[in-house]
Scaffold this motif. Structure first.
Motif, PDB file in Angstrom:
ATOM      1  N   ALA A  22      -4.620  -2.857  16.643  1.00 25.40           N
ATOM      2  CA  ALA A  22      -3.991  -2.160  17.770  1.00 25.40           C
ATOM      3  C   ALA A  22      -4.888  -2.215  18.990  1.00 25.40           C
ATOM      4  N   HIS A  40      -5.136  -0.524  22.784  1.00 21.96           N
ATOM      5  CA  HIS A  40      -4.587   0.574  23.578  1.00 21.96           C
ATOM      6  C   HIS A  40      -4.843   0.349  25.062  1.00 21.96           C
ATOM      7  N   PHE A  82      -0.354  -4.487  17.657  1.00 19.00           N
ATOM      8  CA  PHE A  82       0.335  -3.472  18.448  1.00 19.00           C
ATOM      9  C   PHE A  82      -0.425  -3.235  19.744  1.00 19.00           C
ATOM     10  N   SER A 132      -0.915  -0.167  21.366  1.00 18.80           N
ATOM     11  CA  SER A 132      -0.731   1.270  21.166  1.00 18.80           C
ATOM     12  C   SER A 132      -2.024   1.839  20.606  1.00 18.80           C
ATOM     13  N   ASP A 171      -1.060   5.451  16.024  1.00 22.58           N
ATOM     14  CA  ASP A 171       0.378   5.256  16.213  1.00 22.58           C
ATOM     15  C   ASP A 171       0.842   3.982  15.511  1.00 22.58           C
ATOM     16  N   ALA A 172       0.021   2.934  15.590  1.00 25.47           N
ATOM     17  CA  ALA A 172       0.350   1.683  14.904  1.00 25.47           C
ATOM     18  C   ALA A 172       0.402   1.901  13.393  1.00 25.47           C
ATOM     19  N   THR A 189       3.578   3.756  12.403  1.00 28.96           N
ATOM     20  CA  THR A 189       4.736   2.865  12.473  1.00 28.96           C
ATOM     21  C   THR A 189       4.828   2.002  11.222  1.00 28.96           C
TER      22      THR A 189
END
Length: 280
Positions: A39, A41, A92, A94, A98-99, A102
């Protein structure tokens, strides 16, 4: 229970690559597949700056896409065992947690294996900020691997049980699985200062339910009178030479005391064993 899919968040640091190696060992024993996730961000920009920011962000994102694909391709050189298990990769834009959430919701994840780095003189440093969020709230088991652990050689598993009633005993199947897979002895221990008769009787009843549920593996039980839960756990890890610690982080008061409680005599001791968290 059988583990079918393992999620491994990676930032391509030695620590996360090391966790991936451990995940491969587990996957081989379970005939499981591995999902590797990264991920990235991006900071949020005020609405008025969105157009201007896009001219900066788009090249950054494209560069990220290219670099991550190259890093994913290089993983089979760093972790040759990946070639012997089924694996996929996801990226991701993100926050990492959060990844992870998901993937848990959409990809049928049975276990998360995460690496951690840094000095491990407290449990909070052991699990780190992202890992701390994941182990507290992920609805699947999470195995946190300290950077010093380079092989999944488990002979003694400690289960820190608070004995206030586990509603779903089937959640303990992951402990049984690891104990059988590694041939480890499972040591249940309860840390408490309760002295009233009613509490003692309740804990004895819960102890019997636990021992009965785990009767298919080599299991023992210990009760520890200790006012500081974290210090009691550190003592038990040290005195019983545990190779892995397991716990239910569902009682937030108890968990918060573990994360933020003071450490006196054991302040210099480092937690250097894998931590398995199981949610109900």
């Amino acid at each position: 229970m059988r583990i079918k899919k393992i999620l491994v968040p990676v930032d391509f640091s030695p620590c996360s690559v090391n966790a991936l190696k451990i995940a491969v060992e587990i996957a081989k024993g379970q005939l499981a597949s591995i999902e590797v996730v990264n991920a990235f961000h991006m900071p949020a920009y005020p609405h008025a700056d969105v157009v201007a920011a896009n001219t900066i962000i788009e090249p950054i994102l494209q560069d990220y896409e290219d670099q991550i694909e190259e890093q994913f391709d290089a993983l089979t050189d760093k972790v040759p065992g990946l070639k012997s298990v089924g694996f996929s990769t996801r990226k991701f834009v993100s926050p990492t947690k959060d990844a992870i959430y998901t993937c848990i919701e959409k990809d049928g994840i049975d276990l998360i294996v995460m690496g951690t780095k840094g000095s491990h003189d407290t449990l909070e440093k052991l699990v780190g900020s992202v890992s701390s969020d994941v182990v507290r709230f992920a609805q699947v088991p999470v195995l946190v691997i300290p950077e010093n652990v380079d092989a999944f050689e488990i002979k003694q598993i400690g289960f820190a049980a608070d004995l206030h009633g586990i509603k779903d005993m089937d959640k303990l199947d992951i402990l049984i699985l690891f104990a059988k897979m590694t041939g480890a002895q499972l040591k249940i221990f309860n840390i408490s200062t309760d002295t009233d008769e009613e509490s003692i009787i309740e804990k004895a009843r819960e102890r019997m339910k636990l021992v009965d549920s785990l009767s298919s593996v080599d299991v023992s039980y210990a009760w520890i009178n200790q006012s500081e839960p974290l210090e009691g756990i550190l003592d038990f890890i040290d005195s019983h030479k545990l190779d892995m610690l397991a716990m239910f982080p569902r009682h937030h008061g108890f968990w918060d005391r573990l994360l933020h409680g003071s450490i006196t005599k054991k302040i210099a001791m480092q937690i250097q064993i894998p931590l398995l968290t199981i949610h109900e």
